[in-house]
Motif scaffolding. Structure first.
Motif, PDB file in Angstrom:
ATOM      1  N   ALA A  64       2.708  10.736 -21.151  1.00  0.00           N
ATOM      2  CA  ALA A  64       3.626  11.406 -22.072  1.00  0.00           C
ATOM      3  C   ALA A  64       5.034  10.872 -21.862  1.00  0.00           C
ATOM      4  O   ALA A  64       5.375  10.418 -20.770  1.00  0.00           O
ATOM      5  CB  ALA A  64       3.596  12.919 -21.846  1.00  0.00           C
ATOM      6  N   PRO A  65       5.877  10.928 -22.900  1.00  0.00           N
ATOM      7  CA  PRO A  65       7.275  10.497 -22.743  1.00  0.00           C
ATOM      8  C   PRO A  65       8.087  11.579 -22.048  1.00  0.00           C
ATOM      9  O   PRO A  65       8.358  12.630 -22.625  1.00  0.00           O
ATOM     10  CB  PRO A  65       7.741  10.282 -24.189  1.00  0.00           C
ATOM     11  CG  PRO A  65       6.879  11.189 -25.007  1.00  0.00           C
ATOM     12  CD  PRO A  65       5.558  11.290 -24.293  1.00  0.00           C
ATOM     13  N   ARG A  68      10.270  12.141 -30.268  1.00  0.00           N
ATOM     14  CA  ARG A  68       9.758  12.208 -28.893  1.00  0.00           C
ATOM     15  C   ARG A  68       9.173  13.579 -28.602  1.00  0.00           C
ATOM     16  O   ARG A  68       8.087  13.697 -28.016  1.00  0.00           O
ATOM     17  CB  ARG A  68      10.879  11.879 -27.897  1.00  0.00           C
ATOM     18  CG  ARG A  68      10.462  12.054 -26.445  1.00  0.00           C
ATOM     19  CD  ARG A  68      11.595  11.712 -25.499  1.00  0.00           C
ATOM     20  NE  ARG A  68      12.817  12.428 -25.796  1.00  0.00           N
ATOM     21  CZ  ARG A  68      13.026  13.712 -25.468  1.00  0.00           C
ATOM     22  NH1 ARG A  68      12.078  14.410 -24.867  1.00  0.00           N
ATOM     23  NH2 ARG A  68      14.175  14.283 -25.750  1.00  0.00           N
ATOM     24  N   THR A 104       5.269  14.494 -27.719  1.00  0.00           N
ATOM     25  CA  THR A 104       4.867  15.252 -26.527  1.00  0.00           C
ATOM     26  C   THR A 104       4.032  16.458 -26.915  1.00  0.00           C
ATOM     27  O   THR A 104       2.991  16.739 -26.301  1.00  0.00           O
ATOM     28  CB  THR A 104       6.105  15.701 -25.732  1.00  0.00           C
ATOM     29  OG1 THR A 104       6.869  14.554 -25.357  1.00  0.00           O
ATOM     30  CG2 THR A 104       5.707  16.463 -24.478  1.00  0.00           C
ATOM     31  N   LYS A 112       4.273   3.646 -13.602  1.00  0.00           N
ATOM     32  CA  LYS A 112       4.479   3.934 -15.022  1.00  0.00           C
ATOM     33  C   LYS A 112       3.206   3.619 -15.807  1.00  0.00           C
ATOM     34  O   LYS A 112       2.341   2.869 -15.359  1.00  0.00           O
ATOM     35  CB  LYS A 112       5.649   3.128 -15.565  1.00  0.00           C
ATOM     36  CG  LYS A 112       5.452   1.617 -15.501  1.00  0.00           C
ATOM     37  CD  LYS A 112       6.698   0.895 -15.967  1.00  0.00           C
ATOM     38  CE  LYS A 112       6.518  -0.626 -15.862  1.00  0.00           C
ATOM     39  NZ  LYS A 112       7.744  -1.343 -16.280  1.00  0.00           N
ATOM     40  N   ARG A 152       4.335   0.851 -25.290  1.00  0.00           N
ATOM     41  CA  ARG A 152       5.065   2.069 -24.946  1.00  0.00           C
ATOM     42  C   ARG A 152       4.949   2.311 -23.446  1.00  0.00           C
ATOM     43  O   ARG A 152       3.873   2.185 -22.870  1.00  0.00           O
ATOM     44  CB  ARG A 152       4.500   3.265 -25.703  1.00  0.00           C
ATOM     45  CG  ARG A 152       4.760   3.233 -27.192  1.00  0.00           C
ATOM     46  CD  ARG A 152       4.045   4.354 -27.898  1.00  0.00           C
ATOM     47  NE  ARG A 152       2.601   4.165 -27.838  1.00  0.00           N
ATOM     48  CZ  ARG A 152       1.722   5.073 -28.244  1.00  0.00           C
ATOM     49  NH1 ARG A 152       2.122   6.232 -28.696  1.00  0.00           N
ATOM     50  NH2 ARG A 152       0.431   4.826 -28.167  1.00  0.00           N
ATOM     51  N   TYR A 185       5.257   5.109 -20.718  1.00  0.00           N
ATOM     52  CA  TYR A 185       5.283   6.556 -20.533  1.00  0.00           C
ATOM     53  C   TYR A 185       5.201   6.901 -19.046  1.00  0.00           C
ATOM     54  O   TYR A 185       4.906   6.060 -18.202  1.00  0.00           O
ATOM     55  CB  TYR A 185       4.098   7.213 -21.253  1.00  0.00           C
ATOM     56  CG  TYR A 185       4.249   7.349 -22.754  1.00  0.00           C
ATOM     57  CD1 TYR A 185       5.450   7.077 -23.393  1.00  0.00           C
ATOM     58  CD2 TYR A 185       3.180   7.761 -23.528  1.00  0.00           C
ATOM     59  CE1 TYR A 185       5.585   7.212 -24.757  1.00  0.00           C
ATOM     60  CE2 TYR A 185       3.293   7.901 -24.905  1.00  0.00           C
ATOM     61  CZ  TYR A 185       4.499   7.620 -25.517  1.00  0.00           C
ATOM     62  OH  TYR A 185       4.624   7.750 -26.871  1.00  0.00           O
TER      63      TYR A 185
END
Length: 198
Positions: free
Chosen positions: A10-11, A28, A32, A110, A123, A125
């Motif tokens: 998840a961001p 964002r 989420t 990450k 991406r 996250y």
């Protein structure tokens, strides 16, 4: 006892110096909410199994990332995830007293997701871990309000101790030394022995 334990990418960026455009922030948060909602909906444990009469639901939110955040930034980075959990539970996060949230930070590589659909770039996250479990609350018979407040303060102190000691044990691997450091003594064993001496 019904419990929930789920991890997902998840961001969860640090928002202290973030200069997000409002549209980017909304996107964002929406991402989420979508990710957390889908992950929770897929779990066998349902909200009614966690929100039980006579119990307080403890929700632990972990941000697992290469870099750690301080308490304020950690809380803000997990705000959208917390709101998504409240939405899944179908409760008002601002007024409901039967749910307590606790946030934690831990190091973790990450997460890089490959482009899909119209997404043109990879991406990056963080990993979000959500734990939830009901805790039965039974005040002692005949307890006064002052006694309940003192018990709550002791519980808060124990939580602070657990967090501090956990970090030290992760570094040194020595539980006794970590407890001694938190208590401000050189040797926990020596202190306990002295306390037992006549």
């Amino acid at each position: 006892m019904s419990e929930l334990d789920v991890s997902l990418p998840a961001p969860l960026p640090s928002l202290s110096n973030a200069r997000e455009h409002p549209f980017m922030r909304s996107a964002r948060v929406a991402t989420t909410h979508e990710l957390v909602g889908a992950a929770l909906a897929a779990q066998p444990t349902q909200p009614h199994q966690l929100l039980r009469p006579g119990c307080v639901l403890v929700v632990r939110l972990y941000r697992l990332a290469p870099a750690a955040l301080d308490d304020d930034n950690l809380a803000s980075s997990l705000k959208a995830a917390r709101d998504a959990v409240a939405q899944w539970l179908a409760i008002d996060d601002r007024q409901h007293l039967r749910v307590r949230y606790f946030t934690y930070q831990a190091k973790h590589p990450k997460v890089v997701l490959e482009p899909v659909g119209r997404q043109r770039k990879k991406r990056t996250y963080q990993t979000l871990r959500i734990e939830a479990f009901p805790v039965e609350v039974r005040p002692p018979l005949g307890a006064t309000l002052a006694q309940l407040k003192l018990d709550a303060e002791k519980a808060a102190l124990l939580l602070d101790a657990a967090e501090a000691v956990t970090k030290d044990v992760a570094k040194t691997g020595d539980l006794e030394a970590a407890l001694g450091a938190w208590l401000g003594i050189d040797s926990l064993t020596a202190a306990l022995t002295q306390g037992e001496a006549p």
